[in-house]
Design an enzyme around this catalytic site. Structure first.
Site, short mmCIF file in Angstrom:
data_model
loop_
_atom_site.label_atom_id
_atom_site.label_comp_id
_atom_site.label_asym_id
_atom_site.label_seq_id
_atom_site.Cartn_x
_atom_site.Cartn_y
_atom_site.Cartn_z
N GLY A 178 -42.29 50.61 -45.45
CA GLY A 178 -41.75 50.61 -44.09
C GLY A 178 -42.83 50.18 -43.12
CB CYS A 179 -43.45 51.05 -39.59
SG CYS A 179 -44.71 50.83 -38.34
CE1 TYR A 180 -48.30 46.87 -38.93
CE2 TYR A 180 -48.28 45.28 -40.71
CZ TYR A 180 -48.33 45.56 -39.35
OH TYR A 180 -48.41 44.56 -38.44
#
Length: 170
Positions: free
Chosen positions: A9-11
């Site tokens: 997902g969002c890093y």
């Protein structure tokens, strides 16, 4: 030192979580296994580049074996969700484990098989060799350190708690 690439997902949150794991020595956020050379964040977000938001993790295998690192990673993803983690939706937010050598591929396959048996349904985590990795722009690196109130789909309790994890219990 060894390196593995994890997409979850969002890093931003994945990087912050990984930074706190004993044995992780270095992290860098970027884009992996897409079709555009050296993409920008805006390209990945809006232009269907095929890249996954990914964290490059350099770790000390003597302290943190890959199987334990993966088990900790699996704690912060929904392994059956396709192209989504938390509120982040899109192909760039898919989950993945990208390796650089065959020995790591065997560990990854074994850990994913164990996870699939545990959850009782097919996983949406891609596992394949790393084709390429391009670092994201500087403002994305250590983003949650620079912006402590920034968005994160990884629970802050998990980020704080992993600092104290006993690796022998993982």
């Amino acid at each position: 030192m060894k390196t593995i690439y994890l997409a979850g997902g969002c890093y931003w949150g994945v990087e912050k979580y990984m930074q706190n794991i004993p044995g992780v020595r270095e992290t860098e956020v970027g884009f992996a296994n897409g079709d555009t050379e050296n993409p920008t964040y805006q390209q990945v977000r809006y232009e269907n580049t095929g890249h996954a938001e990914t964290v490059r993790i350099v770790y000390d295998e003597a302290v943190l074996p890959l199987d334990k690192l993966l088990r900790l990673f699996f704690r912060i993803i929904d392994p059956v969700s396709v192209d989504r983690q938390g509120e982040d939706v899109g192909h760039q937010y898919r989950t993945g484990v990208y390796h650089e050598n065959d020995a790591d591929a065997a560990v990854v396959a074994a850990e994913l098989a164990a996870l699939e048996a545990k959850v009782g349904q097919p996983l949406a985590v891609e596992a394949c060799p790393l084709r390429h990795f391009y670092p994201a722009e500087e403002y994305h690196q250590k983003y949650l350190d620079k912006n402590p109130g920034g968005y994160c789909h990884v629970p802050w309790a998990a980020i704080r708690a992993v600092k104290d994890v006993r690796l022998e219990d993982v």
